[in-house]
Every structure is written in structure tokens, then in C-alpha cells.
Design an enzyme around this catalytic site. Structure first.
Site, PDB file in Angstrom:
ATOM      1  N   ASP A   7       0.870  -1.173  -0.025  1.00 38.15           N
ATOM      2  CA  ASP A   7      -0.092  -0.028  -0.025  1.00 38.15           C
ATOM      3  C   ASP A   7       1.042   1.183  -0.050  1.00 38.15           C
ATOM      4  O   ASP A   7       2.004   1.211   0.554  1.00 38.15           O
ATOM      5  CB  ASP A   7      -0.913  -0.224   1.373  1.00 38.15           C
ATOM      6  CG  ASP A   7      -2.174   0.681   1.305  1.00 38.15           C
ATOM      7  OD1 ASP A   7      -3.188   0.207   1.087  1.00 38.15           O
ATOM      8  OD2 ASP A   7      -2.120   2.125   1.051  1.00 38.15           O
ATOM      9  N   GLY A  43      -4.746   5.630   3.943  1.00 39.76           N
ATOM     10  CA  GLY A  43      -4.637   4.331   4.851  1.00 39.76           C
ATOM     11  C   GLY A  43      -5.555   4.376   6.004  1.00 39.76           C
ATOM     12  O   GLY A  43      -5.827   5.307   6.744  1.00 39.76           O
ATOM     13  N   ASP A  55       4.324   0.992  -4.253  1.00 42.04           N
ATOM     14  CA  ASP A  55       3.363   1.428  -5.549  1.00 42.04           C
ATOM     15  C   ASP A  55       3.052   0.218  -6.227  1.00 42.04           C
ATOM     16  O   ASP A  55       4.118  -0.427  -6.717  1.00 42.04           O
ATOM     17  CB  ASP A  55       4.043   2.579  -6.209  1.00 42.04           C
ATOM     18  CG  ASP A  55       2.855   3.371  -6.719  1.00 42.04           C
ATOM     19  OD1 ASP A  55       2.729   4.654  -6.281  1.00 42.04           O
ATOM     20  OD2 ASP A  55       2.401   2.855  -7.932  1.00 42.04           O
ATOM     21  N   PHE A  97      -6.638  -4.274  -4.684  1.00 43.07           N
ATOM     22  CA  PHE A  97      -7.827  -2.748  -4.585  1.00 43.07           C
ATOM     23  C   PHE A  97      -7.036  -1.546  -4.659  1.00 43.07           C
ATOM     24  O   PHE A  97      -7.850  -0.542  -4.642  1.00 43.07           O
ATOM     25  CB  PHE A  97      -7.941  -2.913  -2.900  1.00 43.07           C
ATOM     26  CG  PHE A  97      -8.673  -4.107  -2.601  1.00 43.07           C
ATOM     27  CD1 PHE A  97     -10.332  -4.146  -2.453  1.00 43.07           C
ATOM     28  CD2 PHE A  97      -8.187  -5.056  -1.715  1.00 43.07           C
ATOM     29  CE1 PHE A  97     -10.942  -5.058  -1.941  1.00 43.07           C
ATOM     30  CE2 PHE A  97      -8.960  -6.092  -1.162  1.00 43.07           C
ATOM     31  CZ  PHE A  97     -10.169  -6.084  -1.534  1.00 43.07           C
ATOM     32  N   ASN A 116      -2.740   5.959 -12.666  1.00 43.43           N
ATOM     33  CA  ASN A 116      -2.896   5.556 -11.651  1.00 43.43           C
ATOM     34  C   ASN A 116      -3.555   3.919 -11.908  1.00 43.43           C
ATOM     35  O   ASN A 116      -3.045   2.942 -11.391  1.00 43.43           O
ATOM     36  CB  ASN A 116      -3.595   6.092 -10.320  1.00 43.43           C
ATOM     37  CG  ASN A 116      -2.572   6.681  -9.492  1.00 43.43           C
ATOM     38  OD1 ASN A 116      -2.037   5.980  -8.552  1.00 43.43           O
ATOM     39  ND2 ASN A 116      -2.503   7.980  -9.480  1.00 43.43           N
ATOM     40  N   SER A 175     -16.378  -2.166 -10.799  1.00 38.45           N
ATOM     41  CA  SER A 175     -17.396  -1.356 -10.405  1.00 38.45           C
ATOM     42  C   SER A 175     -18.726  -1.553 -11.152  1.00 38.45           C
ATOM     43  O   SER A 175     -18.303  -1.683 -12.290  1.00 38.45           O
ATOM     44  CB  SER A 175     -16.821   0.156 -10.306  1.00 38.45           C
ATOM     45  OG  SER A 175     -17.750   1.098 -10.054  1.00 38.45           O
ATOM     46  N   TYR A 231     -13.248   7.087 -14.605  1.00 36.52           N
ATOM     47  CA  TYR A 231     -13.114   6.042 -13.370  1.00 36.52           C
ATOM     48  C   TYR A 231     -13.591   4.868 -13.787  1.00 36.52           C
ATOM     49  O   TYR A 231     -12.956   3.971 -13.897  1.00 36.52           O
ATOM     50  CB  TYR A 231     -13.844   6.570 -12.137  1.00 36.52           C
ATOM     51  CG  TYR A 231     -14.096   5.573 -10.982  1.00 36.52           C
ATOM     52  CD1 TYR A 231     -12.963   5.140 -10.294  1.00 36.52           C
ATOM     53  CD2 TYR A 231     -15.259   4.834 -10.869  1.00 36.52           C
ATOM     54  CE1 TYR A 231     -13.034   4.137  -9.409  1.00 36.52           C
ATOM     55  CE2 TYR A 231     -15.313   3.778  -9.969  1.00 36.52           C
ATOM     56  CZ  TYR A 231     -14.084   3.475  -9.214  1.00 36.52           C
ATOM     57  OH  TYR A 231     -14.450   2.317  -8.544  1.00 36.52           O
ATOM     58  N   LYS A 234     -11.566   1.358 -14.629  1.00 35.26           N
ATOM     59  CA  LYS A 234     -12.245  -0.388 -14.252  1.00 35.26           C
ATOM     60  C   LYS A 234     -12.073  -0.988 -15.522  1.00 35.26           C
ATOM     61  O   LYS A 234     -11.970  -2.211 -15.360  1.00 35.26           O
ATOM     62  CB  LYS A 234     -13.274   0.038 -13.193  1.00 35.26           C
ATOM     63  CG  LYS A 234     -12.806   0.633 -12.153  1.00 35.26           C
ATOM     64  CD  LYS A 234     -12.226  -0.336 -11.103  1.00 35.26           C
ATOM     65  CE  LYS A 234     -11.444   0.536  -9.910  1.00 35.26           C
ATOM     66  NZ  LYS A 234     -10.663  -0.298  -9.263  1.00 35.26           N
ATOM     67  N   PHE A 241     -21.378  -2.469  -6.058  1.00 34.65           N
ATOM     68  CA  PHE A 241     -22.331  -1.434  -6.158  1.00 34.65           C
ATOM     69  C   PHE A 241     -21.994  -0.659  -5.090  1.00 34.65           C
ATOM     70  O   PHE A 241     -20.747  -0.353  -5.121  1.00 34.65           O
ATOM     71  CB  PHE A 241     -23.887  -2.016  -6.143  1.00 34.65           C
ATOM     72  CG  PHE A 241     -24.300  -2.577  -7.525  1.00 34.65           C
ATOM     73  CD1 PHE A 241     -23.648  -3.492  -8.080  1.00 34.65           C
ATOM     74  CD2 PHE A 241     -25.151  -1.867  -8.188  1.00 34.65           C
ATOM     75  CE1 PHE A 241     -23.576  -4.105  -9.500  1.00 34.65           C
ATOM     76  CE2 PHE A 241     -25.434  -2.121  -9.631  1.00 34.65           C
ATOM     77  CZ  PHE A 241     -24.728  -3.431 -10.196  1.00 34.65           C
ATOM     78  N   PHE A 266     -28.965  15.658  -3.563  1.00 32.05           N
ATOM     79  CA  PHE A 266     -28.616  15.777  -5.163  1.00 32.05           C
ATOM     80  C   PHE A 266     -29.593  15.351  -6.050  1.00 32.05           C
ATOM     81  O   PHE A 266     -29.586  14.218  -6.668  1.00 32.05           O
ATOM     82  CB  PHE A 266     -27.542  15.307  -5.361  1.00 32.05           C
ATOM     83  CG  PHE A 266     -26.264  16.070  -4.700  1.00 32.05           C
ATOM     84  CD1 PHE A 266     -26.133  17.457  -4.437  1.00 32.05           C
ATOM     85  CD2 PHE A 266     -25.031  15.204  -4.499  1.00 32.05           C
ATOM     86  CE1 PHE A 266     -25.149  17.769  -3.540  1.00 32.05           C
ATOM     87  CE2 PHE A 266     -24.088  15.860  -3.673  1.00 32.05           C
ATOM     88  CZ  PHE A 266     -24.083  17.183  -3.138  1.00 32.05           C
ATOM     89  N   ASP A 324     -24.877  11.351 -12.351  1.00 31.62           N
ATOM     90  CA  ASP A 324     -25.719  10.502 -11.612  1.00 31.62           C
ATOM     91  C   ASP A 324     -26.699   9.968 -12.238  1.00 31.62           C
ATOM     92  O   ASP A 324     -27.765  10.575 -12.696  1.00 31.62           O
ATOM     93  CB  ASP A 324     -26.325  11.178 -10.243  1.00 31.62           C
ATOM     94  CG  ASP A 324     -25.285  11.386  -9.071  1.00 31.62           C
ATOM     95  OD1 ASP A 324     -24.095  10.480  -9.112  1.00 31.62           O
ATOM     96  OD2 ASP A 324     -25.691  12.055  -8.298  1.00 31.62           O
TER      97      ASP A 324
HETATM   98  N1  UDP Z   1     -25.929  11.941  -2.601  1.00 31.50           N
HETATM   99  C1  UDP Z   1     -26.526  13.217  -2.281  1.00 31.50           C
HETATM  100  N2  UDP Z   1     -25.972  14.004  -1.227  1.00 31.50           N
HETATM  101  C2  UDP Z   1     -24.684  13.918  -0.937  1.00 31.50           C
HETATM  102  C3  UDP Z   1     -23.749  12.942  -1.514  1.00 31.50           C
HETATM  103  C4  UDP Z   1     -24.425  11.881  -2.251  1.00 31.50           C
HETATM  104  O1  UDP Z   1     -27.933  13.237  -2.398  1.00 31.50           O
HETATM  105  O2  UDP Z   1     -24.041  14.893  -0.346  1.00 31.50           O
HETATM  106  C5  UDP Z   1     -26.288  11.067  -3.486  1.00 31.50           C
HETATM  107  C6  UDP Z   1     -25.870  10.995  -4.926  1.00 31.50           C
HETATM  108  O3  UDP Z   1     -26.363  11.865  -5.801  1.00 31.50           O
HETATM  109  C7  UDP Z   1     -26.374   9.489  -5.250  1.00 31.50           C
HETATM  110  C8  UDP Z   1     -26.305   8.684  -4.001  1.00 31.50           C
HETATM  111  O4  UDP Z   1     -26.220   9.749  -2.806  1.00 31.50           O
HETATM  112  O5  UDP Z   1     -27.420   9.390  -5.866  1.00 31.50           O
HETATM  113  C9  UDP Z   1     -25.138   8.014  -3.686  1.00 31.50           C
HETATM  114  O6  UDP Z   1     -23.931   8.747  -3.918  1.00 31.50           O
HETATM  115  P1  UDP Z   1     -22.344   8.454  -3.538  1.00 31.50           P
HETATM  116  O7  UDP Z   1     -21.445   9.503  -4.146  1.00 31.50           O
HETATM  117  O8  UDP Z   1     -22.384   7.950  -2.134  1.00 31.50           O
HETATM  118  O9  UDP Z   1     -22.070   7.133  -4.536  1.00 31.50           O
HETATM  119  P2  UDP Z   1     -22.149   7.018  -6.144  1.00 31.50           P
HETATM  120  O10 UDP Z   1     -23.629   6.225  -6.317  1.00 31.50           O
HETATM  121  O11 UDP Z   1     -22.192   8.354  -6.503  1.00 31.50           O
HETATM  122  O12 UDP Z   1     -21.098   6.051  -6.547  1.00 31.50           O
END
Ligand code: UDP
Length: 331
Positions: free
Chosen positions: A40, A45, A59, A81, A100, A125, A149, A153, A177, A216, A293
Site C-alpha cells: 500500500d 490509509g 506502489d 484494491f 494510477n 465497479s 473512473y 475499471k 455497487f 442531489f 448520476d
Molecule cells: N448524494 C446526495 N448528497 C450527497 C452525496 C450523495 O444526495 O451529499 C446522492 C448521490 O447523488 C447519489 C447517492 O447519494 O444518488 C449515492 O452517492 P455516492 O456518492 O455515495 O455514491 P455513487 O452512487 O455516486 O457512487
């Protein structure tokens, strides 16, 4: 019998073993009698001191170091990981992510095959699917990421596939997930800086570290307008890695699996669950959508259940929030 009295312990190299999911997996590997070496760079950490675990600072892109380490320690299999994992940052700084996760990832894979190790478990992912056409998402859904990202992956998955055909590298790719929750004894948990994940952010709001929780998006095509995600407990993810390693030793066959519960929960439902478990009221503000999203991500986990005999038994939303709260509130 595996790891029985007369058989030598199997030796596993865990890269990124000081990170969130890595540290939980290291703990589980030790519990089940594996001999664990962690590589790591300690960038994010969460190092835990466990008897019998060797920590090597380094690394994954350091070909010579990895190659020597694998041979010197006589490693039987690796779990990789080590990667950067902020979706937003991958959009604003993609070269850092390709460097990376892909360039260094390739150096790592080269060292693995050159040292004669033939087994790898990889943290992939659901971001490799992008915007899915069908919910729940099965493994044969088209993989077409919507951010760098996710592409990094997917590229690593592709390299493993090609290295399998050409060099006999056997891999299991685990497509997580939404990883969440913390170890039951409260010694390790989720810790990102900056924090972008919803459950730690909700709990930081409860603790007063953040004044408001921003939802959000409330105009998605979901039951209450907020995004649906499939939250899976980190202890269940750790268990899946052990099952994947066992599968590789027993079957010597490559495969890939979705790891989720099959149940989706909305952001507004999460707020309700956090308030119920912590007994405190959140200060919530309804905001516009965050870019990139997808409205809903839910796993079809049938394949992991059947082939790996995996079951996400720790992943009720109550247990996820309770263990995360236990970890966040004791810091
Ligand atoms: N989310 C939110 N407010 C926050 C952070 C995340 O509403 O401050 C929502 C985000 O839009 C998504 C869900 O929570 O729908 C999960 O977000 P997270 O970043 O945890 O994981 P992701 O699905 O993006 O990998």
C-alpha cells in the site's frame, strides 16, 4: 483440506490493503487463516495492526518491487484494491486516473504474470455499466462507462481478459455497487478525504461536522424523485473476496460478478433511516442534480449467489447505518 494442519497457509498479496474495502478484506483473510502481505502507498490509509500481516509501503506501478515481492514471499494469489476511486475527480483530472488505475495497473499485471502468479481478484465497479438499460443490472448488461473512473475499471478488466487468453492469468472481477457500513467491532470503517459518499456525509451532518445535507436531485424518475442505489455492507464485500479467492484455487477459471443486494433505496429513504437509527433530526436541503448520476443502480446478484454461494447477510440498511454510525461516532 484448505489451510488444514498439514498444508502450508496460502499466501495472498493484497494491494491497497490499508484502504476501506481492502482493510476489511485483510481482516477477514486473517480470520480465515491466510498468510497476508499488504502492499500500500498509504495514500488513504486505514492501517490495522493484525498479527501475521506484513505491510510493505510501495506502489503497484513499481514493477521491480512487485515482481521481487511476489517471488520472495512466494505469493499464491493477489487481490488488487489499489486504485483511485473518486468519480468527480476522475472527470476533472482524468490523466491522474488513467495513470494510477491503468498505466500503473498494467505494470502491476505485468509483474504478476512475469513472477508466475496466475490468480488475481480485482475490485471493479458498477460504474463500468454507465447508464444501464435494464434494472436490476445483470453481468451481461452492456459496459459503457459515463466517466473516466468507470473507463479505468473497464480497461483493467479488459487487460485481465487478454492476459488470461495469452498468459493464462485467471481472474475474478468483482463489480461492487455502493460499498457502505463498517466492521462490527468498530475498529475500521469508511474514511475518505475529501468525503463524497452519501452515508458518511449524512453521519457527518448528524455529528455537526457538516451543517446541511444536500439531496442531489428530487426530480428523478423514481418512487420519490431522489436517486436509487444498492448499498452493500463492506463485510459482505470482504466475504465475496474470500469466496472469489477460493473459487480461483478450486476452479482455476476466470469470471466476473455483481456484488449488490438486489434492493434499491432512495436518498430520501436513507435520510429517514439515518434519523431513525441515530435518533437525531437532519438539516436537509433539496438541491439540483449532481452531474453524471444515473437515476437508479441496482444489482442483479443471482450469479454471485449461485456460483460463489455469496449472500449479502450483513447488508440490511439498518445494519449498514448502525455499523457506520458506531464507527463515525467513536472517532
Ligand atoms: N448524494 C446526495 N448528497 C450527497 C452525496 C450523495 O444526495 O451529499 C446522492 C448521490 O447523488 C447519489 C447517492 O447519494 O444518488 C449515492 O452517492 P455516492 O456518492 O455515495 O455514491 P455513487 O452512487 O455516486 O457512487
Amino acid at each position: 483440506m484448505m489451510n488444514g494442519k498439514d498444508t502450508p497457509k496460502r499466501k495472498i498479496l493484497v494491494t491497497g490493503g490499508a484502504g476501506y474495502i481492502g482493510s476489511h478484506t485483510v481482516k477477514e483473510l486473517v480470520k480465515r487463516g491466510y498468510d497476508v502481505t499488504v502492499l500500500d502507498n498509504l495514500s488513504n490509509g486505514n492501517m490495522i495492526s493484525l498479527d501475521g500481516v506484513k505491510y510493505i509501503e510501495g506502489d503497484i506501478g513499481d514493477y521491480d518491487k512487485v515482481n521481487k515481492l511476489l517471488q520472495f514471499e512466494e505469493i499464491d494469489a493477489v487481490i488488487n484494491f489499489a486504485a483511485l476511486a473518486y468519480v468527480g475527480e476522475s472527470v476533472s483530472d482524468p490523466r491522474k486516473y488513467y495513470d494510477n488505475n491503468v498505466v500503473k495497473g498494467k505494470a502491476f499485471l505485468d509483474a504478476v504474470v512475469d513472477s508466475g502468479v496466475k490468480k488475481i481478484v480485482f475490485s471493479s465497479s458498477c460504474a463500468t455499466y454507465g447508464i444501464p438499460e435494464k434494472i436490476p443490472i445483470s453481468e451481461d448488461e452492456r459496459q459503457w462507462p459515463v466517466n473516466p473512473y468507470g473507463w479505468t475499471k473497464l480497461m483493467f478488466e479488459q487487460m485481465m481478459k487478454d492476459y488470461d487468453e495469452a498468459y493464462g492469468l485467471r481472474y475474478i472481477s468483482l463489480r461492487y455497487f455502493n460499498a457502505a457500513g463498517a466492521d462490527a467491532d468498530g475498529s475500521i470503517g469508511e474514511m475518505h478525504d475529501p468525503e463524497t459518499h452519501v452515508i458518511p456525509i449524512l453521519l457527518q451532518n448528524v455529528l455537526g461536522i457538516r451543517k446541511k445535507f444536500f439531496v442531489f436531485g428530487t426530480d428523478y424518475d423514481t418512487r420519490d424523485g431522489s436517486c436509487i442505489r444498492d448499498y452493500v455492507h463492506v463485510t459482505d464485500l470482504a466475504d465475496a473476496h474470500i469466496k472469489a479467492i477460493e473459487y480461483l484455487f478450486e476452479n482455476e477459471k476466470s469470471d466476473f460478478f455483481n456484488l449488490g443486494t438486489g434492493e434499491g433505496i432512495t436518498v430520501l429513504e436513507l435520510i429517514g433511516a439515518v434519523e431513525k437509527i441515530t435518533g437525531r433530526k437532519l438539516n436537509v436541503s433539496l438541491e439540483d442534480r449532481r452531474s453524471g448520476d444515473p437515476n437508479a443502480l441496482v444489482a442483479d446478484n443471482t450469479k454471485a449467489k449461485i456460483v460463489l454461494s455469496w449472500n449479502p447477510v450483513h447488508s440490511s440498511i439498518e445494519n449498514i447505518i448502525r455499523t457506520a454510525w458506531n464507527w463515525h461516532s467513536r472517532k
